[in-house]
Scaffold this motif. Structure first.
Motif, short mmCIF file in Angstrom:
data_model
loop_
_atom_site.label_atom_id
_atom_site.label_comp_id
_atom_site.label_asym_id
_atom_site.label_seq_id
_atom_site.Cartn_x
_atom_site.Cartn_y
_atom_site.Cartn_z
N SER A 280 12.07 13.88 -4.49
CA SER A 280 11.73 12.58 -4.64
C SER A 280 10.67 12.31 -5.52
CB SER A 280 11.12 12.06 -3.16
OG SER A 280 10.13 12.78 -2.79
N THR A 281 10.78 10.96 -5.97
CA THR A 281 9.67 10.56 -7.03
C THR A 281 8.42 10.12 -6.25
OG1 THR A 281 10.48 8.43 -6.89
CG2 THR A 281 11.28 10.07 -8.73
N GLY B 56 0.82 -1.33 0.04
CA GLY B 56 -0.01 0.22 0.03
C GLY B 56 0.79 1.21 -0.10
N ASN B 57 1.77 1.59 0.90
CA ASN B 57 2.49 2.79 1.20
C ASN B 57 1.62 3.83 1.20
OD1 ASN B 57 4.81 1.24 1.49
ND2 ASN B 57 5.55 1.80 -0.34
N ALA C 216 1.04 -0.75 -4.49
CA ALA C 216 1.48 0.47 -3.60
C ALA C 216 1.07 1.76 -4.34
CB ALA C 216 2.73 0.21 -3.17
N ILE C 217 0.80 2.74 -3.75
CA ILE C 217 0.70 4.10 -4.60
C ILE C 217 1.97 5.13 -4.21
CG2 ILE C 217 -1.59 3.82 -4.28
CD1 ILE C 217 -1.47 6.06 -2.15
N ARG C 218 3.03 4.64 -3.70
CA ARG C 218 4.19 5.51 -3.57
C ARG C 218 5.38 4.74 -3.17
NH1 ARG C 218 0.89 7.85 0.27
NH2 ARG C 218 0.77 9.68 -1.02
N ASP C 219 6.47 5.11 -3.37
CA ASP C 219 7.83 4.19 -3.11
C ASP C 219 8.41 5.06 -1.85
OD1 ASP C 219 7.70 3.02 -5.50
OD2 ASP C 219 8.64 4.45 -6.65
N VAL C 220 8.34 6.38 -1.70
CA VAL C 220 9.02 6.73 -0.54
C VAL C 220 7.96 7.40 0.60
CG1 VAL C 220 10.56 8.85 0.16
CG2 VAL C 220 10.85 7.55 -2.23
#
Length: 504
Positions: free
Chosen positions: A502-503, A358-359, A396-400
């Motif tokens: 950040s991406t 998810g993130n 997931a919707i984001r990496d960071v």
């Protein structure tokens, strides 16, 4: 009528039955989904069996939601600029904005240094919060929750509101009261034959301290409502075991002198011995099981009304809690037990028994509700809809992920996570404490420190290990980039500046 004309009439009727106009008409009359958003106060995900199968906490209704829906392993609150972490957390739920773009004043004092900047905090933000948006969309909105430490300008916009802080051990003084408010509301809807779609904000005052459980549940978990500072609570084998990352003392000061949660919680105070912590965990579990019982009552009522299958249900907490983990007691830290939140979603189209990373942040809840309801998300919202995750299209919707706590001395602490790697930095007490920690969560999910004396060389803080020098530099740069992107007004002792963003 001739046979030819009869056949022609049948063909026309069949054409009309399958026409786009009819399909559009059916779509327009399809019943819109309901929403039941459940939020508890101060619950670590690791209290629950769905996150820790060894937990002795019984929550059959929450377990059933998980079995029938989706469990998120990466759900986080973004953080806080004040000791009452629930305040910015609940603001983010209501308005979908990032932590440094929130209203933040108390008695004229700026808690968020950006709060007076209209470019960062819209003056009319309350009109673009959860109740305002859903009221305008034709939903009936109802709320019950604790009083205070939340977004009052938004809370008062619910069309039905019953707020009170209920942390006692009886039906009227505890969680049963919140359950009763929702059941009364549903009964009134049923009697009035109200068929408008609804959004119910079902909040609890527990398991936040004071954790006065009911007598029968306290007995089940071997706990007592301990009130004597000068004695220890009785030991009992039925009490929950110490968490694996328990310490008697955190290795350095957390940076918030006289922090209430670390020195003044009734039943714990500054004690971190085994008997005190296990008793307090027993109290926590007693309160959490009582919450589960109230959820069960409401779900049973929705089922009896024929509304359950058309209702999206989200279960979460405003943040986690330590209670002995890492030698801490409160919610003012950025370890996983406190930065993470439990998050379970059930509803139409969500695959039963599914599990995702998810993130997500809690600030993503509002755009997701809008997305599921077919409501246009206001431009003020900065969170992202995780409907693609609920639909099974993304994991997931984001990496960071970025986290902050600076309710005490500044600049406080920050965290950043990407993949298996996580960095936490501390710069507090006027520079007296300057620490950096780095963990590989795949190998060290409990974030063991050297003080835990683990044999596995990866089950420790790796920030000073020369083998991971490049990884630390990468994570340090990523943290600074997130701080700049999110308008964090503070910098740490060893941070320069960068134009890197950040991406997603």
């Amino acid at each position: 009528m001739s046979r030819t004309m009869l056949l022609w009439g049948i063909a026309v009727a069949a054409l009309l039955q399958s026409s786009p106009l009819r399909a559009a008409d059916e779509a327009s009359t399809k019943k819109r989904p309901n929403f039941l958003f459940i939020i508890v106060d101060d619950q670590s995900p690791f209290d629950l069996k769905v996150y820790d199968p060894k937990s002795t906490l019984d929550t059959p209704n929450i377990d059933r939601l998980a079995a029938q829906g989706m469990v998120f392993d990466g759900a986080y609150h973004m953080g806080a600029f004040v000791g009452a972490v629930c305040t910015p957390s609940r603001h983010m739920v209501m308005c979908g904005r990032t932590v440094w773009h929130l209203p933040g004043k108390r008695r004229g004092k700026l808690l968020n240094p950006n709060a007076d900047d209209p470019k960062l905090v819209p003056p009319d933000l309350a009109q673009y919060t959860m109740p305002a948006i859903f009221n305008r969309a034709g939903y009936d909105t109802m709320r019950t929750c604790k009083n205070g430490n939340s977004y009052e300008a938004a809370n008062k916009l619910f069309t039905v509101r019953h707020d009170a802080t209920k942390r006692g051990g009886t039906d009227q003084s505890g969680s049963v009261w919140h359950g009763d408010q929702v059941l009364d509301y549903l009964n009134e809807r049923e009697q009035a034959k109200d068929d408008d779609p609804f959004l119910i904000y079902f909040g609890f005052s527990h398991p936040h301290d004071t954790r006065d459980g009911t007598p029968e549940l306290l007995k089940k978990y071997g706990a007592v409502n301990h009130t004597d500072k000068n004695s220890l609570p009785p030991a009992d084998p039925k009490q929950p075991k110490l968490p694996p990352n328990y310490l008697e003392k955190h290795p350095f000061h957390h940076g918030h002198p006289n922090l209430r949660d670390e020195v003044a919680v009734s039943g714990v105070w500054e004690k971190r011995d085994e008997r005190t912590i296990r008793n307090e965990l027993g109290r926590e579990f007693a309160c959490s099981e009582n919450i589960d019982k109230q959820i069960g009552r409401v779900l049973q009522k929705l089922d009896a009304m024929g509304e359950l299958d058309n209702t999206y249900i989200f279960y979460t907490s405003d943040h986690g809690i330590a209670i002995g983990r890492h030698g801490l007691q409160g919610k003012q830290n950025l370890y996983e037990h406190t930065w993470r939140v439990p998050f379970i979603a059930k509803g139409p189209g969500i695959k039963a028994g599914s599990r995702v990373q998810g993130n997500i942040y809690l600030l993503d809840v509002l755009p997701t509700l809008c997305d599921l309801a077919g409501i246009k998300t206001p431009k003020t919202v900065e969170g992202e809809s995780f409907k693609p995750v609920l639909d099974g299209k993304e994991s997931a919707i984001r990496d960071v992920l970025y986290g902050v706590y600076c309710g005490g001395t500044k600049p406080g602490m920050r965290s950043v996570k990407k993949g298996d790697w996580k960095l936490i930095k501390y710069d507090v007490l006027d520079g007296k404490v300057r620490e950096t920690q780095m963990f590989n969560l795949a190998k060290n999910p409990h974030e063991y420190l050297p003080e835990h004396q683990r044999d596995n060389p990866l089950e420790t803080d790796l920030a000073e290990d020369p083998k991971y020098k490049e990884k630390r530099a990468e994570m340090e740069a990523l943290l600074l980039a997130e701080m700049e992107r999110l308008d964090d007004p503070y910098r740490f002792w060893d941070q320069g500046s960068t134009d890197t963003k950040s991406t997603k």
